[in-house]
Design an enzyme around this catalytic site. Sequence first.
Site, PDB file in Angstrom:
ATOM      1  N   HIS A  16      -0.835 -13.499  -5.950  1.00 21.34           N
ATOM      2  CA  HIS A  16      -2.076 -14.186  -6.102  1.00 21.34           C
ATOM      3  C   HIS A  16      -2.327 -14.933  -7.533  1.00 21.34           C
ATOM      4  O   HIS A  16      -3.591 -14.650  -8.107  1.00 21.34           O
ATOM      5  CB  HIS A  16      -3.417 -13.083  -6.033  1.00 21.34           C
ATOM      6  CG  HIS A  16      -3.418 -12.475  -4.639  1.00 21.34           C
ATOM      7  ND1 HIS A  16      -4.414 -12.842  -3.802  1.00 21.34           N
ATOM      8  CD2 HIS A  16      -2.849 -11.556  -4.157  1.00 21.34           C
ATOM      9  CE1 HIS A  16      -4.236 -12.342  -2.570  1.00 21.34           C
ATOM     10  NE2 HIS A  16      -3.347 -11.396  -2.816  1.00 21.34           N
ATOM     11  N   ASN A  21      -9.136 -10.138   1.361  1.00 20.43           N
ATOM     12  CA  ASN A  21      -8.656 -11.439   1.978  1.00 20.43           C
ATOM     13  C   ASN A  21      -9.426 -12.143   2.876  1.00 20.43           C
ATOM     14  O   ASN A  21     -10.466 -11.595   3.266  1.00 20.43           O
ATOM     15  CB  ASN A  21      -7.090 -10.953   2.474  1.00 20.43           C
ATOM     16  CG  ASN A  21      -6.071 -10.821   1.599  1.00 20.43           C
ATOM     17  OD1 ASN A  21      -6.313 -11.154   0.454  1.00 20.43           O
ATOM     18  ND2 ASN A  21      -4.707 -10.337   1.923  1.00 20.43           N
ATOM     19  N   TYR A  72      -2.567  -1.726  -8.639  1.00 17.49           N
ATOM     20  CA  TYR A  72      -3.366  -2.672  -9.498  1.00 17.49           C
ATOM     21  C   TYR A  72      -3.636  -2.137 -10.961  1.00 17.49           C
ATOM     22  O   TYR A  72      -3.517  -2.886 -11.826  1.00 17.49           O
ATOM     23  CB  TYR A  72      -4.782  -2.725  -8.817  1.00 17.49           C
ATOM     24  CG  TYR A  72      -4.678  -3.559  -7.553  1.00 17.49           C
ATOM     25  CD1 TYR A  72      -4.022  -3.109  -6.366  1.00 17.49           C
ATOM     26  CD2 TYR A  72      -5.065  -4.849  -7.475  1.00 17.49           C
ATOM     27  CE1 TYR A  72      -3.997  -3.773  -5.232  1.00 17.49           C
ATOM     28  CE2 TYR A  72      -5.168  -5.636  -6.125  1.00 17.49           C
ATOM     29  CZ  TYR A  72      -4.270  -5.046  -5.244  1.00 17.49           C
ATOM     30  OH  TYR A  72      -4.228  -5.811  -4.043  1.00 17.49           O
TER      31      TYR A  72
HETATM   32 FE1  HDE Z   1      -2.988  -7.223  -3.522  1.00 17.57          FE
HETATM   33  N1  HDE Z   1      -2.153  -7.197  -5.227  1.00 17.57           N
HETATM   34  N2  HDE Z   1      -1.380  -5.623  -2.984  1.00 17.57           N
HETATM   35  N3  HDE Z   1      -3.507  -6.928  -1.522  1.00 17.57           N
HETATM   36  N4  HDE Z   1      -4.220  -8.390  -4.002  1.00 17.57           N
HETATM   37  C1  HDE Z   1      -2.626  -7.889  -6.436  1.00 17.57           C
HETATM   38  O1  HDE Z   1      -3.044  -7.096  -8.394  1.00 17.57           O
HETATM   39  C2  HDE Z   1      -0.769  -4.911  -3.862  1.00 17.57           C
HETATM   40  C3  HDE Z   1      -2.992  -6.361  -0.532  1.00 17.57           C
HETATM   41  C4  HDE Z   1      -5.110  -8.858  -3.202  1.00 17.57           C
HETATM   42  O2  HDE Z   1      -7.928 -12.185  -7.931  1.00 17.57           O
HETATM   43  C5  HDE Z   1      -1.971  -7.466  -7.509  1.00 17.57           C
HETATM   44  O3  HDE Z   1      -4.107  -8.205 -10.177  1.00 17.57           O
HETATM   45  C6  HDE Z   1      -0.094  -4.022  -3.239  1.00 17.57           C
HETATM   46  C7  HDE Z   1      -3.767  -6.344   0.363  1.00 17.57           C
HETATM   47  C8  HDE Z   1      -6.069  -9.755  -3.987  1.00 17.57           C
HETATM   48  O4  HDE Z   1      -7.080 -10.966  -9.550  1.00 17.57           O
HETATM   49  C9  HDE Z   1      -0.849  -6.269  -7.440  1.00 17.57           C
HETATM   50  C10 HDE Z   1      -0.095  -4.268  -1.764  1.00 17.57           C
HETATM   51  C11 HDE Z   1      -4.855  -7.186   0.399  1.00 17.57           C
HETATM   52  C12 HDE Z   1      -5.414  -9.988  -5.165  1.00 17.57           C
HETATM   53  C13 HDE Z   1      -1.240  -6.252  -5.890  1.00 17.57           C
HETATM   54  C14 HDE Z   1      -0.932  -5.346  -1.723  1.00 17.57           C
HETATM   55  C15 HDE Z   1      -4.633  -7.677  -0.934  1.00 17.57           C
HETATM   56  C16 HDE Z   1      -4.313  -8.744  -5.344  1.00 17.57           C
HETATM   57  C17 HDE Z   1      -1.238  -8.813  -8.486  1.00 17.57           C
HETATM   58  C18 HDE Z   1       0.473  -3.615  -0.500  1.00 17.57           C
HETATM   59  C19 HDE Z   1      -6.234  -7.410   0.750  1.00 17.57           C
HETATM   60  C20 HDE Z   1      -5.887 -10.825  -6.283  1.00 17.57           C
HETATM   61  C21 HDE Z   1      -2.332  -9.052  -9.463  1.00 17.57           C
HETATM   62  C22 HDE Z   1       0.126  -2.039  -0.318  1.00 17.57           C
HETATM   63  C23 HDE Z   1      -7.031  -6.517   1.388  1.00 17.57           C
HETATM   64  C24 HDE Z   1      -7.160 -10.223  -7.246  1.00 17.57           C
HETATM   65  C25 HDE Z   1      -3.285  -8.115  -9.683  1.00 17.57           C
HETATM   66  C26 HDE Z   1      -7.388 -11.095  -8.081  1.00 17.57           C
HETATM   67  C27 HDE Z   1      -3.361  -8.818  -6.399  1.00 17.57           C
HETATM   68  C28 HDE Z   1      -0.725  -5.222  -5.295  1.00 17.57           C
HETATM   69  C29 HDE Z   1      -1.640  -5.864  -0.544  1.00 17.57           C
HETATM   70  C30 HDE Z   1      -5.533  -8.611  -1.973  1.00 17.57           C
HETATM   71  C31 HDE Z   1       0.377  -6.439  -7.769  1.00 17.57           C
HETATM   72  C32 HDE Z   1       1.270  -3.067  -3.603  1.00 17.57           C
HETATM   73  C33 HDE Z   1      -3.662  -5.649   1.892  1.00 17.57           C
HETATM   74  C34 HDE Z   1      -7.270 -10.582  -3.439  1.00 17.57           C
HETATM   75  O5  HDE Z   1      -1.499  -5.179  -7.919  1.00 17.57           O
END
Ligand code: HDE
Length: 685
Positions: A71, A144, A358
């Site tokens: 992202h 999402n 996060y």
């Molecule tokens: Fe994320 N995801 N994600 N994700 N995600 C990040 O956090 C992660 C997942 C989502 O505008 C990271 O700040 C793991 C689902 C958004 O700043 C990180 C898993 C959904 C954003 C991370 C998921 C999301 C992130 C990278 C699997 C929808 C952007 C930078 C378990 C429900 C937020 C950050 C923004 C961002 C990890 C799966 C949505 C690495 C480990 C499912 C919208 O922490």
Amino acid sequence: MTDNKLDKGGAPHQQTTDREKTLTTAQGGPIADDQNSLKAGPRGPVLLEDHIIREKIFHFDHERIPERVVHARGYGVHGHFELTEAIPELSCADIFQRVGEKTPTFTRFSTVAGNKGSPDLARDVRGFATKFYTQEGNWDLVGNNIPVFFIQDAIKFPDLIHSVKPAPDRGFPQAQSAHDNFWDFISLSPESIHMTLWQMSDRTIPRSLRFMEGFGVHTFRLVNAKGKSHYVKFHWKPKQGMQSVVWNEALKINGADPDFHRRDMWDAIDAGDFPQWDLGIQVFDDEFADNFEFDILDATKLIPEEQVPVRIIGTLTLDANVRNFFAETEQVAFCTQNIVQGIDHTNDPLLQGRNFSYLDTQTKRLGGPNFTHIPINAPKCPMHNFQQDGHMAMHNPVGRANYEPNSWGDDGGPRENPEIGFKSYPAEVEGTKQRTRSETFADHYSQARQFWISQTETEQRHIAAAYTFELSKCQHEKIRLRMLSHLMNVHDDLAEMVAKGLGVTQMPEAAKPARDPITDLPPSDALSILKNGPDSFAGRKLGLFIAEGADADMVKALEDAFKAEGAMVAIVAPHVSGAKLSDGSMRAADEKIDGGPSVVFDAVALVMPSKQGKELAANKPAQDFVSDAFAHAKFIAWTDGAKPILEATGVADKTDDGMMKLEDGSAKEFVTKCRALRFWDREAD
Ligand code: HDE
């Protein structure tokens, strides 16, 4: 007072005598000359003692922070959430108690795979993350634009992301999933098949961030004041309606305007056309959960709205652009573990993994544990604790107490408050420690099939074309066939369409499902974009191509009619200075034709005299303007004079109901046509 002076070398100096406007160092020292470094003589070496150049360049050298690992490319906007229906019977969250109350918010939209500089219209899932600054602490709904996810367990996340991101040896492909590594991983992870149907649908090429839905994805809990819990799924429904572009158009938009989505959002908010989403909840209890066909903790499944209706409880309005992109959009730190009393987590293994990730990633990205002190992340309610020190600490405890319990009475600092303090829902937990996946997570195809049969023919065609495009970019046949073997478990039509597109004559054997798919789930209209159209052109943009001598009345009639609809009109002309209209008035252009291709508009009109039409018929950008609009199923209108351009592109012979000749009084008729957004019948032909 500001003055513009030149020094001896000719560099401009913009000077002031106003202390408030005086340029200073980070230490506050006024700067006299910001154009020249300190030298030993006019042509001599620069002196190390020059604290001004050293501070300036040192700071510049440290401007970048690590971009988000996923992202990375995002766009943030301020807004507020207004509660329209209080739900105290479901949740004691303060934000859900008082109808009409407005809670400030910050929302960041993003793509997942590309780096920070990647184009906006990559085929990709969009992040939709909202921070609610509630009076009882920050609540982050980090969702999402698709209600399901690729994987069921967070331990697979680094592999999923590695597979879609550039390969370690070559450093590409960038911001795309159309390659071997991605489909290799997917075809070896059947749990992801449902999500790939969404990913290959037009949901991943939205026309605007304003025109997409949002989903919290996981099942959360709502807990009321008596401690009773219900399960909940969160939904964002765009009041502007949903809309996507077509793939060929997306490819061209990325070239014409890589900032297409962020520009669109900025322009809409700047113009006061504030996008809105309704917040909906799907609420259900243990009994529903126990009887539902799938596990409610499995993030690869959704709950059809026909089974549990979405109840609207409030509206999000995005009404202010950021003042500084870095300070706000880049530094905002969403954390799924930021919940408030009245909302709680469930045992969804993906959510549990995210709750660790996060916090960890923000600490790395923002350089330490005090990222909550940055204004965009700080709560807007009172905040007191004994956390102290660390890099860039802005709030430290004052007085002698930096621990509790303590016996310093009123001087002892903040105290626990069992009445309003956070209490986890006392869910019962038992079990043997083991690395395993629940049997109830084993169905991988049923909802993929349900998604497919819920789409219109146009949408099905787009999905099959997208699989065909992406798999055609896979150089290894075994990967293409392995994917096909999964699609055979989804639906025969889909598998056949993709096989035909790939030129596969000998179908592989269908993949062996871990559990037999359910084949009689009913279609759900809510899953389709086109079945839920807005039937309005509001918020969309007409590209009005004019040339010297264009009929002033017609230009005005079109502008008035589209503005009355709540739409925007952009003037395109052979020169950016515009064109003199038939009444002698000068009409400035927003775009020169070369930089204003029809792909950046929702519908097009051409208004010009025949002399200009004949000249422009030989102009390639003018031809593309028409032929792309036609190919992308857009509504097209023209005055007689522009006909030579239509003839030059072969479009003149193909007139259909998506096209019309403009005559006096017909501008409104054109707007009415445009409400369908696209003329899909043309594509079917
Ligand atoms: Fe994320 N995801 N994600 N994700 N995600 C990040 O956090 C992660 C997942 C989502 O505008 C990271 O700040 C793991 C689902 C958004 O700043 C990180 C898993 C959904 C954003 C991370 C998921 C999301 C992130 C990278 C699997 C929808 C952007 C930078 C378990 C429900 C937020 C950050 C923004 C961002 C990890 C799966 C949505 C690495 C480990 C499912 C919208 O922490």
